[in-house]
Design a protein around this motif. Structure first.
Motif, PDB file in Angstrom:
ATOM      1  N   GLY A  34       0.675  -1.420  -0.073  1.00  0.00           N
ATOM      2  CA  GLY A  34      -0.100   0.202   0.059  1.00  0.00           C
ATOM      3  C   GLY A  34       0.812   1.442  -0.051  1.00  0.00           C
ATOM      4  O   GLY A  34       1.916   1.378   0.460  1.00  0.00           O
ATOM      5  N   THR A  35       0.479   2.306  -0.577  1.00  0.00           N
ATOM      6  CA  THR A  35       1.090   3.475  -0.748  1.00  0.00           C
ATOM      7  C   THR A  35       0.301   4.335   0.456  1.00  0.00           C
ATOM      8  O   THR A  35      -0.982   4.873   0.329  1.00  0.00           O
ATOM      9  N   PRO A  36       0.878   4.830   1.493  1.00  0.00           N
ATOM     10  CA  PRO A  36       0.075   5.677   2.441  1.00  0.00           C
ATOM     11  C   PRO A  36       0.236   7.099   2.258  1.00  0.00           C
ATOM     12  O   PRO A  36       1.255   7.531   1.511  1.00  0.00           O
ATOM     13  N   THR A  92      -6.038  17.450   5.844  1.00  0.00           N
ATOM     14  CA  THR A  92      -5.768  18.656   5.003  1.00  0.00           C
ATOM     15  C   THR A  92      -4.248  18.308   4.903  1.00  0.00           C
ATOM     16  O   THR A  92      -3.668  18.998   3.919  1.00  0.00           O
ATOM     17  N   GLN A  93      -3.375  17.723   5.489  1.00  0.00           N
ATOM     18  CA  GLN A  93      -2.027  17.369   5.374  1.00  0.00           C
ATOM     19  C   GLN A  93      -1.561  16.008   4.839  1.00  0.00           C
ATOM     20  O   GLN A  93      -0.508  15.649   4.871  1.00  0.00           O
ATOM     21  N   ALA A  94      -2.555  15.216   4.409  1.00  0.00           N
ATOM     22  CA  ALA A  94      -2.493  13.931   4.076  1.00  0.00           C
ATOM     23  C   ALA A  94      -2.239  14.052   2.557  1.00  0.00           C
ATOM     24  O   ALA A  94      -2.896  14.185   1.716  1.00  0.00           O
ATOM     25  N   ASN A  95      -0.596  14.256   2.222  1.00  0.00           N
ATOM     26  CA  ASN A  95      -0.200  14.237   0.748  1.00  0.00           C
ATOM     27  C   ASN A  95       0.890  13.172   0.713  1.00  0.00           C
ATOM     28  O   ASN A  95       1.622  12.905   1.451  1.00  0.00           O
ATOM     29  N   VAL A  96       1.162  13.063  -0.696  1.00  0.00           N
ATOM     30  CA  VAL A  96       2.156  12.260  -0.957  1.00  0.00           C
ATOM     31  C   VAL A  96       3.712  12.982  -0.732  1.00  0.00           C
ATOM     32  O   VAL A  96       3.570  13.958  -1.341  1.00  0.00           O
ATOM     33  N   THR A 119       2.065  13.914 -12.022  1.00  0.00           N
ATOM     34  CA  THR A 119       1.067  14.680 -12.734  1.00  0.00           C
ATOM     35  C   THR A 119      -0.315  14.375 -12.236  1.00  0.00           C
ATOM     36  O   THR A 119      -1.374  15.007 -12.331  1.00  0.00           O
ATOM     37  N   ALA A 120      -0.424  12.953 -11.823  1.00  0.00           N
ATOM     38  CA  ALA A 120      -1.779  12.448 -11.664  1.00  0.00           C
ATOM     39  C   ALA A 120      -2.156  12.610 -10.101  1.00  0.00           C
ATOM     40  O   ALA A 120      -3.329  13.181 -10.002  1.00  0.00           O
ATOM     41  N   MET A 121      -1.201  12.605  -9.189  1.00  0.00           N
ATOM     42  CA  MET A 121      -1.574  12.694  -7.760  1.00  0.00           C
ATOM     43  C   MET A 121      -2.287  14.207  -7.404  1.00  0.00           C
ATOM     44  O   MET A 121      -3.178  14.131  -6.762  1.00  0.00           O
ATOM     45  N   PRO A 122      -1.301  15.199  -7.809  1.00  0.00           N
ATOM     46  CA  PRO A 122      -1.760  16.536  -7.342  1.00  0.00           C
ATOM     47  C   PRO A 122      -3.419  16.871  -7.667  1.00  0.00           C
ATOM     48  O   PRO A 122      -4.194  17.576  -6.974  1.00  0.00           O
ATOM     49  N   GLU A 123      -3.569  16.398  -8.783  1.00  0.00           N
ATOM     50  CA  GLU A 123      -4.993  16.671  -9.493  1.00  0.00           C
ATOM     51  C   GLU A 123      -6.041  16.102  -8.602  1.00  0.00           C
ATOM     52  O   GLU A 123      -7.060  16.602  -8.218  1.00  0.00           O
TER      53      GLU A 123
END
Length: 467
Positions: free
Chosen positions: A204-206, A215-219, A271-275
């Protein structure tokens, strides 16, 4: 004396071009990927009812007798001793029977009873397939959480999200096949979403963790401030070229392939994740549906809305965890205050997710799973708490080919033990895999001289819940 090194798969294919077409056909017939990308979508064993799954994990153990499993005799015999023997091993000292402080009411066309703790989920009751007879073995959070996530409570084994990713791959090559949003770092931690001995691309990718607000849950490091995309592309190509001789001459091919493919996926994710994580693209109405306009529901609402955005982009397995930094639903005391607070935080977002998935035509082939690592006892701790109970508890499913407005199995008259159509955690896993088109007995991986599977040597599919 000299020894001949065994040929690698890559060498065989390079030196046997005339047989390549036959190998490709064999791989296709076996449902295996012929691409270098190990995450490419794979054919299931049979026609699936669901294509993807979202697991809403309620960390700490919500009380089934206060939520989805009403017990009239518990109300009648409040304050009396349990009229039969309890388990030999308990987590803490228990008192007499404790009635639920919440009333149950029947809802929807099905008349499914739901506690007043969940007024919004109750409106979606005709979608719910309530599993009232789930049971495990261990009353400790860590072991029970590992059992639920991996099928094993003592050894490091692949998580069931990893098994599903291994079996089916993913249909979106720009995103991981398995994503866990704000996972807990306690009680099993990374092992709850790890791949163990399965290939590393199955883990899994956390995104964030339970100690951080959504709000701080980002890659992390999704943006490279030092290199352009073109420079990164050239860098990965260089690494691949430099590693090729090692791949062809050593036994490290699989590990190197996995590492290189992780680089490739990370490159595409930029490119995919921020969107996907930009929730401002959603309408005010949708954000309100998930409760993002309310301080009480905002955090979990963000997680659920993010999950829907991943699901509609064909991420195979998404987990959303409701937890603080430790054990959110673990009310050994303050049951009324704790469960009231927790339910208020998740009720509107979960109902919104079910409604949103249905309106977008996604619920039909998306399996929604809700529950914790165990339930709680019908007996008291103090005068306002319940102990851990792995012997009989409730989870529910929705969508993905299960019957809606349906209750399966039963605990005893007081809610202590699973009693009718008992569903062990192995049975739960077997049923989930079946809904996704996977035969749990065929989904195996050879490691350390034996074939492993998620359900070990057990597991029975609960066919009565299939729509």
């Amino acid at each position: 004396m000299s020894f001949l090194l065994p040929k690698t798969r890559r060498q065989i294919l390079q030196q046997s071009a005339i047989g390549f077409g036959g190998l490709a056909m064999q791989a296709l017939l076996a449902g295996e990927a012929t691409s270098e990308n190990p995450l490419i979508a794979r054919q299931p064993h049979f026609k699936p009812r669901a294509k993807r799954i979202v697991f809403l994990f309620m960390k700490g153990g919500p009380s089934h007798v206060d939520t989805f499993d009403p017990k009239p005799l518990l109300d009648r015999d409040h304050g009396k001793p349990l009229p039969f023997a309890g388990p030999k091993v308990t987590f803490a000292k228990q008192g007499n029977l404790l009635r639920s402080p919440w009333k149950f009411q029947q809802h929807g066309d099905s008349g499914l009873p739901v506690s007043e703790l969940f007024p919004q989920i109750a409106k979606q009751s005709d979608k719910l397939c309530v599993l009232r007879s789930v049971h495990g073995t261990n009353p400790a959070h860590g072991a029970a959480a590992l059992k639920l996530h991996t099928g094993a409570e003592q050894l490091v084994r692949p998580s069931f999200g990893s098994w599903i990713t291994y079996g089916l791959g993913t249909e979106n090559q720009n995103l991981p096949g398995f994503i866990t949003i704000c996972p807990t770092l306690a009680h099993g931690g990374v092992n709850n979403w790890g791949s163990a001995f399965l290939p590393s691309h199955c883990q899994g990718t956390p995104i964030g963790n339970a100690s951080l607000p959504a709000t701080q849950a980002n890659v992390k490091y999704i943006d490279n401030p030092h290199l352009s995309l073109q420079q990164q592309r050239e860098q990965i190509d260089l690494i691949r070229n430099l590693s090729q001789p090692f791949q062809e001459s050593t036994d490290a091919q699989e590990a190197l392939d996995s590492r290189l493919n992780s680089f490739e996926l990370a490159f595409r994710m930029q490119t995919a994740m921020p969107e996907i994580q930009d929730l401002s693209q959603e309408t005010t109405t949708t954000r309100s549906l998930y409760g993002i306009d309310d301080a009480v529901t905002e955090d979990f609402g963000r997680q659920c809305l993010m999950a829907r955005r991943f699901l509609e982009r064909d991420v195979r397995f998404v987990q959303v965890t409701h937890s603080d930094s430790f054990v959110q639903w673990d009310q050994h005391s303050n049951l009324y205050q704790g469960h009231t607070k927790n339910a208020a935080e998740v009720d509107r977002p979960i109902a919104g997710l079910l409604q949103d998935l249905e309106s977008r035509g996604l619920l039909e082939d998306t399996l929604v799973l809700w529950g914790g690592e165990f339930g709680r006892t019908p007996t008291s701790q103090g005068n306002n708490g319940r102990d851990h109970n792995p012997h009989g508890f409730t989870m529910w499913m929705a969508g993905g080919g299960v019957k809606g407005g349906f209750a399966y199995g039963a605990t005893d008259d007081y809610g202590y033990y699973a009693a009718e159509n008992k569903m062990h955690v192995h049975d739960l896993h077997a049923t989930i895999l079946h809904l996704l088109g996977l035969n749990h007995q065929r989904l195996t991986y050879r490691y350390a001289g034996r074939d492993f599977r998620l359900t070990d040597v057990a597991g029975v599919v609960a066919k009565d819940i299939l729509a």
